[in-house]
Design a protein around this motif. Sequence first.
Motif, mmCIF file in Angstrom:
data_model
loop_
_atom_site.group_PDB
_atom_site.id
_atom_site.type_symbol
_atom_site.label_atom_id
_atom_site.label_comp_id
_atom_site.label_asym_id
_atom_site.label_seq_id
_atom_site.Cartn_x
_atom_site.Cartn_y
_atom_site.Cartn_z
ATOM 1 N N PRO A 180 0.810 -1.229 0.000
ATOM 2 C CA PRO A 180 0.000 0.000 0.000
ATOM 3 C C PRO A 180 0.846 1.283 0.000
ATOM 4 O O PRO A 180 0.358 2.354 -0.375
ATOM 5 C CB PRO A 180 -0.810 -0.091 1.296
ATOM 6 N N VAL A 181 2.116 1.189 0.374
ATOM 7 C CA VAL A 181 2.991 2.364 0.386
ATOM 8 C C VAL A 181 3.154 2.932 -1.030
ATOM 9 O O VAL A 181 3.313 4.143 -1.212
ATOM 10 C CB VAL A 181 4.362 2.000 1.008
ATOM 11 N N LEU A 182 3.106 2.052 -2.026
ATOM 12 C CA LEU A 182 3.229 2.486 -3.427
ATOM 13 C C LEU A 182 2.196 3.561 -3.742
ATOM 14 O O LEU A 182 2.526 4.578 -4.370
ATOM 15 C CB LEU A 182 3.050 1.297 -4.367
ATOM 16 N N TRP A 183 0.968 3.371 -3.317
ATOM 17 C CA TRP A 183 -0.098 4.320 -3.621
ATOM 18 C C TRP A 183 0.081 5.636 -2.869
ATOM 19 O O TRP A 183 -0.428 6.668 -3.295
ATOM 20 C CB TRP A 183 -1.463 3.694 -3.323
ATOM 21 N N GLY A 184 0.839 5.594 -1.779
ATOM 22 C CA GLY A 184 1.151 6.837 -1.069
ATOM 23 C C GLY A 184 2.272 7.620 -1.741
ATOM 24 O O GLY A 184 2.279 8.846 -1.735
ATOM 25 N N LEU A 185 3.255 6.899 -2.311
ATOM 26 C CA LEU A 185 4.399 7.556 -2.967
ATOM 27 C C LEU A 185 4.096 7.996 -4.400
ATOM 28 O O LEU A 185 4.602 9.018 -4.863
ATOM 29 C CB LEU A 185 5.600 6.606 -3.000
ATOM 30 N N LEU A 186 3.296 7.215 -5.100
ATOM 31 C CA LEU A 186 3.061 7.450 -6.525
ATOM 32 C C LEU A 186 2.554 8.856 -6.850
ATOM 33 O O LEU A 186 3.083 9.496 -7.767
ATOM 34 C CB LEU A 186 2.111 6.381 -7.077
ATOM 35 N N PRO A 187 1.573 9.407 -6.133
ATOM 36 C CA PRO A 187 1.133 10.770 -6.483
ATOM 37 C C PRO A 187 2.245 11.811 -6.350
ATOM 38 O O PRO A 187 2.338 12.724 -7.176
ATOM 39 C CB PRO A 187 0.000 11.053 -5.485
ATOM 40 N N PHE A 188 3.089 11.682 -5.334
ATOM 41 C CA PHE A 188 4.165 12.654 -5.143
ATOM 42 C C PHE A 188 5.224 12.533 -6.229
ATOM 43 O O PHE A 188 5.736 13.542 -6.722
ATOM 44 C CB PHE A 188 4.793 12.494 -3.751
ATOM 45 N N ILE A 189 5.542 11.324 -6.613
ATOM 46 C CA ILE A 189 6.532 11.121 -7.678
ATOM 47 C C ILE A 189 5.999 11.673 -9.001
ATOM 48 O O ILE A 189 6.726 12.336 -9.750
ATOM 49 C CB ILE A 189 6.923 9.631 -7.777
ATOM 50 N N LEU A 190 4.727 11.428 -9.298
ATOM 51 C CA LEU A 190 4.131 11.963 -10.519
ATOM 52 C C LEU A 190 4.071 13.486 -10.471
ATOM 53 O O LEU A 190 4.331 14.157 -11.477
ATOM 54 C CB LEU A 190 2.737 11.379 -10.735
ATOM 55 N N LEU A 191 3.752 14.040 -9.307
ATOM 56 C CA LEU A 191 3.692 15.494 -9.148
ATOM 57 C C LEU A 191 5.061 16.138 -9.364
ATOM 58 O O LEU A 191 5.185 17.149 -10.057
ATOM 59 C CB LEU A 191 3.145 15.859 -7.765
ATOM 60 N N VAL A 192 6.113 15.547 -8.811
ATOM 61 C CA VAL A 192 7.466 16.081 -8.971
ATOM 62 C C VAL A 192 7.900 16.000 -10.432
ATOM 63 O O VAL A 192 8.473 16.945 -10.980
ATOM 64 C CB VAL A 192 8.459 15.346 -8.043
ATOM 65 N N THR A 193 7.620 14.873 -11.094
ATOM 66 C CA THR A 193 7.982 14.725 -12.514
ATOM 67 C C THR A 193 7.246 15.775 -13.353
ATOM 68 O O THR A 193 7.841 16.422 -14.212
ATOM 69 C CB THR A 193 7.635 13.314 -13.019
ATOM 70 N N TRP A 194 5.955 15.979 -13.087
ATOM 71 C CA TRP A 194 5.203 16.995 -13.819
ATOM 72 C C TRP A 194 5.743 18.396 -13.538
ATOM 73 O O TRP A 194 5.848 19.222 -14.449
ATOM 74 C CB TRP A 194 3.720 16.926 -13.445
ATOM 75 N N ALA A 195 6.109 18.684 -12.283
ATOM 76 C CA ALA A 195 6.613 20.015 -11.926
ATOM 77 C C ALA A 195 7.931 20.309 -12.645
ATOM 78 O O ALA A 195 8.141 21.424 -13.130
ATOM 79 C CB ALA A 195 6.791 20.127 -10.415
#
Length: 168
Positions: free
Chosen positions: A54-69
């Motif tokens: 379940p940790v994956l779903w906690g990290l994934l939005p932040f990683i996608l947000l940083v890549t988009w930023a």
Amino acid sequence: MPYEWIEPADGDTPPRAELHLWPYRSLPKTGFVRFIGITAIMFLFPISAVLGTPVLWGLLPFILLVTWAIWAALQRSYRDGDILEILRIWDEEVILTRASHKKPVQTWTANPYWVRVTQHDTGGPVPHYLTLKGKSVREVEIGSFLSAEERQQLFSELNIAFHSPRSN
């Protein structure tokens, strides 16, 4: 150098000199694509350790947000540096055109006989600030996005271009 003297094209009245200036790009478009790709791959390392948890779903939005930023910041940098200045010198007229995505196209015209190229070593927004001034025309900047060394080189080249012999 982020400027280039263009050979006059054949036409009705080609300019005797034409100069194109643009900001320096330290990261070309191919480098941009590689950088985003390598960044995305590097983000896969911490994700691989938490796959299936379940940790994956906690990290994934932040990683996608940083890549988009990162992508958005680099795209904005490209848009902000999307400037082209074109200086055309004829025997009877000088036209300086500045095109940018932020502002409408700006144009300055003067008689080349009266144009004075000035280098402001201090007191300008940048060192060795270059301006052009006609007889009774407003003073305009040229190449403010160039480095100090490039502006010094351009200053001597502009003086040569404005003082070269006129065609008959």
